[in-house]
Enzyme design. Structure first.
Site, mmCIF file in Angstrom:
data_model
loop_
_atom_site.group_PDB
_atom_site.id
_atom_site.type_symbol
_atom_site.label_atom_id
_atom_site.label_comp_id
_atom_site.label_asym_id
_atom_site.label_seq_id
_atom_site.Cartn_x
_atom_site.Cartn_y
_atom_site.Cartn_z
ATOM 1 C CD GLU A 1 -2.798 -1.116 -0.078
ATOM 2 O OE1 GLU A 1 -3.226 -0.026 -0.517
ATOM 3 O OE2 GLU A 1 -3.020 -2.202 -0.641
ATOM 4 C CD GLU B 1 4.161 -0.683 6.770
ATOM 5 O OE1 GLU B 1 3.407 -1.676 6.755
ATOM 6 O OE2 GLU B 1 4.694 -0.224 7.789
ATOM 7 N NE ARG C 1 -0.462 10.685 -2.667
ATOM 8 C CZ ARG C 1 -0.687 10.126 -3.852
ATOM 9 N NH1 ARG C 1 -0.955 8.840 -3.917
ATOM 10 N NH2 ARG C 1 -0.644 10.839 -4.957
ATOM 11 N N GLY D 1 1.467 2.648 7.588
ATOM 12 C CA GLY D 1 0.373 2.264 6.711
ATOM 13 C C GLY D 1 -0.722 3.314 6.637
ATOM 14 C CB ALA E 1 -1.058 3.224 11.063
ATOM 15 N NE ARG F 1 -6.789 15.242 16.597
ATOM 16 C CZ ARG F 1 -6.908 16.535 16.280
ATOM 17 N NH1 ARG F 1 -7.440 17.379 17.168
ATOM 18 N NH2 ARG F 1 -6.502 16.987 15.127
ATOM 19 C CB SER G 1 -7.192 10.394 24.292
ATOM 20 O OG SER G 1 -6.721 10.377 25.626
#
Length: 323
Positions: free
Chosen positions: A190, A206, A208, A223, A249, A298, A300
């Site tokens: 991917e 994994e 772009r 990913g 990811a 971030r 939570s």
């Protein structure tokens, strides 16, 4: 990164249509030169191409009846890589220089390349004019030849022109010609790497890597992660990722990262995002661009984007996968 001002020269083959339009150029021999001749592309004789590429090149230049194209032997000279490309041959030579790792991303001029490159149907027999695909497919099947269209685009797969032996590419469709993949780089199924972008050392990809993006040694693009490139919204900002960084990811960045940074999984940091610092200050993310040793996450509970100074290091790349 400094722009390469030297010239370049390459020899190989070009695919030319019946009306003289160039679909692609494939350079088997290429180099940087201090003083190139006049920028031009000339056709080579049979003896000239054999002297350059060896006896195995004999017979490759021919007429292809199935795609209705001529394959011709050529030599292309570029007087300065700092000037904009002038034609299809020139553009393809620059893309080869990047994928052969003779020039790093953002170190040569690619202005106007989209207007120069034709939109081809990329087939298992080579580039074809899209309008001629039905006829070519029929002719190929009549001769019991495999004929598959793998894409319709201006940029081909890198591996159809340059296939490095010291990288791993799980899905060749996801790496364009003009990608710069350093030895030890792994591009998983991917993962994606655009032209004029890539890695400067062993990396795990994994996610772009968009056009114009450079990723430093030992970094991991997780990913589904995304790095904004120079083509995103017409942006001119060139984003770099430092060494030993981790983009988790489904995370993403629109700013540069210095060395030893982490972006938490699922956290997208755009240039205009408001970031809460440990001392209570709130800054736009672009003011932190390029700083090293930061953890972006971030909260939570509050939902706020935060940046803190990292203390422990992550485990880094698996040495067995990137040797």
């Amino acid at each position: 990164m400094a722009v390469e001002l030297r010239g370049a020269s390459g020899e190989g083959f070009a695919t030319v249509t019946a009306d003289g339009r160039v679909l692609d150029s494939w350079f088997l021999q290429l180099c940087l030169v201090e003083e190139a001749g006049k920028a031009a592309t000339v056709r080579l004789t049979k003896d000239e191409i054999i002297r350059s590429l060896g006896e195995q090149a004999d017979g490759y230049a021919r007429h292809d009846e199935i795609r209705n194209v001529d394959i011709v032997a050529i030599r292309t000279d570029i007087d300065s890589l700092g000037s904009a490309p002038t034609d299809v041959h020139d553009a393809y030579l620059r893309l080869h220089l990047l994928s052969r790792r003779l020039v790093q991303p953002n170190c040569l001029n690619l202005d106007g390349i989209f207007n120069l490159l034709p939109n081809n149907a990329w087939t298992t027999l080579g580039p074809c004019e899209p309008s001629l695909v039905p006829e070519a497919r029929l002719l190929a099947r009549k001769r019991a030849l495999a004929f598959e269209v793998t894409g319709v685009d201006k940029f081909p797969r890198m591996t159809d022109y340059v296939t490095p032996a010291d990288v791993r590419i799980a899905d060749a469709d996801r790496v364009r010609l003009g990608a710069h993949l350093a030895p030890g780089t792994t591009v998983m199924h991917e993962g994606f790497c655009n032209f004029n972008a890539g890695t400067l050392g062993p990396c795990m990809v994994e996610g772009r890597i968009s056009a114009g993006v450079v990723v430093g040694r030992g970094s991991d693009v997780g990913g589904g992660a995304s790095i904004m490139g120079t083509l995103s919204g017409g942006g001119k900002e060139r984003i770099t990722v430092g060494e030993r960084c981790l983009i988790g990811a489904n995370a993403g960045i629109g700013i540069s990262l210095g060395d030893d940074c982490i972006v938490e999984a699922g956290c997208y940091v755009t240039a205009g995002a408001r970031i809460l610092l440990e001392d209570g200050r709130v800054l736009k993310a672009k003011e932190l661009s390029g700083q090293r040793g930061l953890l972006f996450r971030r909260n939570s509970q509050s939902g706020a984007l935060e940046a803190t100074r990292r203390t422990p290091n992550w485990d880094g790349l698996n040495a067995q996968l990137h040797g």
